[in-house]
Design a protein around this motif. Structure first.
Motif, PDB file in Angstrom:
ATOM      1  N   PRO A 206     -10.412  21.518  36.062  1.00  0.00           N
ATOM      2  CA  PRO A 206      -9.520  22.449  36.752  1.00  0.00           C
ATOM      3  C   PRO A 206      -8.242  22.764  36.000  1.00  0.00           C
ATOM      4  N   GLU A 207      -8.011  22.092  34.880  1.00  0.00           N
ATOM      5  CA  GLU A 207      -6.903  22.420  33.998  1.00  0.00           C
ATOM      6  C   GLU A 207      -7.305  22.048  32.583  1.00  0.00           C
ATOM      7  N   THR A 208      -6.580  22.588  31.614  1.00  0.00           N
ATOM      8  CA  THR A 208      -6.915  22.333  30.215  1.00  0.00           C
ATOM      9  C   THR A 208      -6.430  20.946  29.802  1.00  0.00           C
ATOM     10  N   PHE A 209      -7.349  20.123  29.317  1.00  0.00           N
ATOM     11  CA  PHE A 209      -7.010  18.781  28.857  1.00  0.00           C
ATOM     12  C   PHE A 209      -7.022  18.753  27.327  1.00  0.00           C
ATOM     13  N   PRO A 210      -6.146  17.924  26.722  1.00  0.00           N
ATOM     14  CA  PRO A 210      -6.122  17.877  25.256  1.00  0.00           C
ATOM     15  C   PRO A 210      -7.367  17.218  24.680  1.00  0.00           C
ATOM     16  N   TRP A 211      -7.844  17.787  23.591  1.00  0.00           N
ATOM     17  CA  TRP A 211      -8.990  17.250  22.851  1.00  0.00           C
ATOM     18  C   TRP A 211      -8.609  17.165  21.377  1.00  0.00           C
ATOM     19  N   PRO A 212      -9.222  16.252  20.622  1.00  0.00           N
ATOM     20  CA  PRO A 212      -9.010  16.270  19.163  1.00  0.00           C
ATOM     21  C   PRO A 212      -9.442  17.612  18.582  1.00  0.00           C
ATOM     22  N   ARG A 213      -8.678  18.069  17.592  1.00  0.00           N
ATOM     23  CA  ARG A 213      -8.952  19.402  17.056  1.00  0.00           C
ATOM     24  C   ARG A 213     -10.347  19.499  16.461  1.00  0.00           C
ATOM     25  N   TRP A 214     -10.803  18.446  15.782  1.00  0.00           N
ATOM     26  CA  TRP A 214     -12.141  18.512  15.158  1.00  0.00           C
ATOM     27  C   TRP A 214     -13.230  18.616  16.212  1.00  0.00           C
ATOM     28  N   LEU A 215     -13.043  17.910  17.347  1.00  0.00           N
ATOM     29  CA  LEU A 215     -14.049  17.983  18.405  1.00  0.00           C
ATOM     30  C   LEU A 215     -14.019  19.350  19.088  1.00  0.00           C
TER      31      LEU A 215
END
Length: 850
Positions: A206-215
């Motif tokens: 329901p909201e944008t969560f941080p992810w590693p850039r490579w993933l």
């Protein structure tokens, strides 16, 4: 941004029109499957058009066999399955179909009677499912997109929920010619769109969560691969229905497409569940956790049977539902309907996108503003009618004019009262009625052109205050070693609050990078837990802060905004904090632009000051060169200097002595710019001073110059110098060449010689020894003194002009007057360089004996 919102909503409305048109046509066609309609059944299938595949009773009765090739169907060439679909779409049970069949004995015509197609149960299930999709998928998806046109999550939901009903249609309906392409455009890409949206949904809902850039890059690459496979599948299905030639051309390349397509769909759903469970583990917000738990539970129930069926299809390399009992297929698809139902429940009931706030505030504003406008219009109209009715009974014209003018004045006053009334209504009743997109739009448009920092801070503070009805706001920016108020709104006097960069408040804002709420009356709040007796707590209390908004700038904390309580005394909502975070980003960029503008202006002023100083230095240096030539009998001479920069290090001089001799000097100082110009001035002063002494020994004279220059210059700085004295009575030239380029002595007959070095450069060593030399000049002889700026001049190919070219140029113009020799040689060099920039000064003296 206002235009962007409007154009986006227009595009959404157009898309809704197409979706509803296709849905309505499909529903009407499904209704035609129910009594009293008598739809025609398919008499056969097309295995590989125009060849007949599986046949039914009506085809058997007409004498058709599998493998027969159809040339014409009701007079139309067979291009694919679509030809049969359109024939059946326009037919009823009992109608006839005429076929031209290719047979071994030649073409033959077959006429068959179409049977009744009995699919009432399938049609009823389809109608129920499609109406369910209309209520749960299509309407909520377009409502969310229309209310949140710039929210990427709304667009993900729109694409996902609209692809769902096109993926699962329990009954295939043949479309008419005019509508089949609309069906293709929405139906064929639906599986690929759905798979891509499942990937994105797991990352942003329901909201944008941080992810590693490579993933993140891997997931977007996977989404692109899913889209590519979906496009290929859609093209293949279109070719089957409309263009068998294209289908046969594509078949060798895409015959194994079903397996990868099923795998991509399976991976999309798998990634979705991985993302949701990761978010569930990492989130600290109870509201977000509740939404994720509901989404995870609903999705698991909806997709678990379908995932098991997909794994089976991947193993067997066949379509997902092939070989499954009909009731099991209906059960699997029915459970999948829980997924859009769960999404709609979370969005509408649990306010995942705050639709309630948008609807409520929009209606409140509309009712409040229109109500005041209507009241204003009726009051103004009544006042005008009353004034005109009284004016009719007045006998004098001035009285009528006074009445009419008074009514118009009353209308103007009423306009101002209406504006104040709307502002009061907004403050009193609708303190949270604002539109976040509009606020960000207006703010970004306004701050983009503001370069003054104080005006920028005031604009941002007032806009936040007017939108959220926050009476006290303070901007704290870094001032030396502390964050202090740079602008404060709503305080009786500027608060004396300061926060050190390493103290708890600044450290917390720098690490979290998100708005921080403060509750002084809550013992569990971080402001009471972490700042029990710290000075930061009293500073926050002096600001009456309830929210701290960090201003990020290149991974650093440029400052923060302290917002006091709202006029409504309600806490800041999640939507408020999301909005304020966007405002902070705009303000941070604008502050950086303001700082850069101020820096650029300061640098420009500094460059202007340096340019003025260089101009002064150039004028001073120009006056150091000889301003007039002493008249000496028997010779003609001239000199010039063209510096490469504003000031240079080349030097030339001539001076007449009291006994009639002429002193000539040409020098080249090491380095460039101001330091070289200073050393050149030292050299000129030293040479002139020693020449005035009239020392007959030129070697001793230059040794004294070398000593003076070495004492006055830094180590490593030196200058080459050619110094000469010409005796007009004896026509003799005595000289000392201190490491300088050897001048050319060109005789009247064209022969030449070089006046070579007789010592090292000036300033090279303090105890240098110089040797004097001399040469006899004759009428017609010419001497060219020059610096290496001529010989080292380069063209664009990096070729040097060189001594040979310089000597050749001097030989060509030796018969000219010295004042003509200098520009002639200079023009020759310029033609060679072809406008290429030069890095060294060009200095020359030409002397001619008469």
């Amino acid at each position: 941004m206002r235009n962007r919102i409007l154009s986006t909503r227009i595009a959404i409305a157009i898309l809704l029109t197409f979706v509803m048109a296709e849905w309505s046509i499909y529903i009407l066609r499904v209704h035609r499957e129910l009594p009293p309609h008598r739809p025609a059944a398919y008499p056969f299938d097309l295995a590989s058009p125009p060849a007949i595949g599986q046949i039914r009773d009506s085809a058997k009765r007409a004498g058709l066999r599998p493998g027969d090739r159809i040339l014409l169907m009701n007079g139309r060439p067979v291009t694919g399955h679509g030809t049969l679909d359109r024939t059946i779409a326009n037919a009823h049970a009992g109608d006839t179909m005429t076929l031209l069949i290719e047979s071994p004995t030649g073409p033959r015509t077959v006429t068959l009677t179409l049977d009744l197609r009995n699919r009432q149960a399938d049609a009823q299930i389809t109608l129920a499912f499609q109406y369910f999709c209309l209520i749960v998928c299509i309407v909520p998806a377009f409502l969310v997109a229309f209310l949140r046109p710039l929210d990427h999550r709304a667009w993900i939901l729109l694409a996902l929920l609209n692809a769902f009903p096109h993926m699962f249609r329990f009954i295939y309906i043949p479309f008419f010619d005019a509508t089949r392409f609309l069906n293709y455009a929405l139906h064929l890409p639906a599986p690929a769109v759905w798979s891509m949206c499942m990937l994105l949904l797991g990352m942003h809902f329901p909201e944008t969560f941080p992810w590693p850039r490579w993933l993140t890059r891997i997931m977007y690459s996977l989404a692109a691969l899913v889209g590519t496979l979906g496009i290929l599948t859609a093209v293949l299905q279109y070719a089957v229905r409309e263009n068998m030639a294209l289908y046969r051309a594509l078949l060798p390349y895409v015959r194994f497409l079903q397996g990868p397509a099923n795998l991509m769909a399976f991976l999309s759903v798998t990634w979705y569940f991985v993302s949701i469970n990761r978010h569930l583990r990492n989130t600290k917000s109870p509201d977000t956790r509740r939404k994720l738990v509901l989404l995870n539970a609903g999705s698991t129930i909806a997709f678990l049977p379908a995932c098991l069926a997909t794994i089976r299809a991947l193993i067997l390399q066949k379509p997902v539902t092939q070989g499954l009992p009909p009731l099991l297929t209906v059960f699997i698809i029915g459970l999948m309907a829980l997924f859009p139902l769960t999404l709609a429940y979370i969005v509408i009931v649990h306010r995942a996108l705050d639709l309630r706030m948008v609807l409520r505030t929009g209606l409140k504003y509309a009712l409040a503003q229109r109500g005041v406008r209507i009241l204003q219009a009726f009051t103004t109209m009544g006042a005008l009618l009353y004034a005109f009715s009284i004016a009719e009974h007045r006998t004098t014209t001035p009285q009528k004019l006074i009445l009419v003018s008074s009514s118009f004045l009353f209308a103007l006053l009423l306009q101002r009262l209406a504006q104040r009334l709307m502002a009061w209504v907004d403050r009193r009743f609708f303190r949270q009625a604002y539109n976040s997109e509009q606020l960000l739009s207006d703010l970004s448009d306004e701050v983009r052109t503001i370069l003054d920092r104080d005006r920028l801070l005031e604009t941002v503070c007032r806009r936040i205050s007017e939108s959220l009805h926050v009476p006290r706001i303070a901007f704290l920016l870094r001032n030396g070693q502390a964050y202090a108020p740079a602008f404060a709104l709503g305080y009786h006097q500027t608060p004396a609050a300061q926060f050190a960069p390493n103290d708890p408040v600044a450290t917390r804002l720098k690490q979290s990078k998100t708005p921080q709420t403060l509750y002084f009356d809550d013992p569990q709040s971080w402001v009471n837990r972490d700042l029990d007796s710290h000075p930061d707590r009293s500073s926050l209390a002096s600001l009456d802060a309830q929210v701290l908004l960090p201003l990020e700038l290149r991974d650093d904390l440029a400052g923060f905004v302290a917002l006091g309580p709202k006029l409504s005394d309600e806490p800041y909502s999640r939507t408020d904090l999301s909005l304020l975070r966007g405002v902070a980003a705009q303000a941070g960029l604008a502050l950086e632009n303001s700082r850069l503008t101020a820096t650029v202006a300061a640098e420009a002023a500094q460059r202007e000051r340096l340019n003025r100083e260089l101009e002064i230095a150039r004028d001073v240096q120009h006056r150091l060169f000889p301003q007039k030539r002493p008249e000496i009998d028997g010779i003609q001479y001239a000199g010039m200097c063209r510096p490469a920069l504003s000031v240079g290090g080349d030097y030339f001089d001539y001076m007449a002595l009291s006994d009639g001799r002429l002193c000539l000097a040409v020098g080249d100082v090491s380095g460039k710019g101001i330091p070289a110009a200073i050393l050149m001035a030292v050299l000129q002063t030293s040479v002139r001073g020693q020449a005035m002494v009239q020392n007959p020994d030129l070697s001793a004279l230059i040794a004294n110059v070398n000593f003076l220059v070495d004492e006055s210059s830094a180590k490593g700085h030196f200058a080459t110098l050619f110094y000469a004295q010409y005796n007009p009575a004896l026509k003799r030239l005595r000289y000392v060449n201190a490491g300088h380029n050897p001048p050319f002595l060109i005789r009247a007959d064209g022969s030449h010689e070089l006046l070579k070095s007789t010592g090292v450069a000036i300033g090279w060593t303090k105890r240098a020894v110089f040797r004097e030399a001399h040469t006899q000049l004759h009428p017609g002889d010419t001497v060219i003194f020059y610096t290496d700026g001529f010989t080292e001049a380069m063209n664009h190919a990096r070729d040097e002009f060189g001594e040979d070219r310089l000597l050749a140029a001097a030989l060509l113009c030796r018969a000219l007057h010295p004042e003509a020799i200098l520009p002639a040689i200079l023009n020759t060099v310029d033609r060679f360089t072809e406008g290429a920039p030069q890095n060294d000064d060009m200095t020359m003296i030409a002397l001619k004996v008469l």
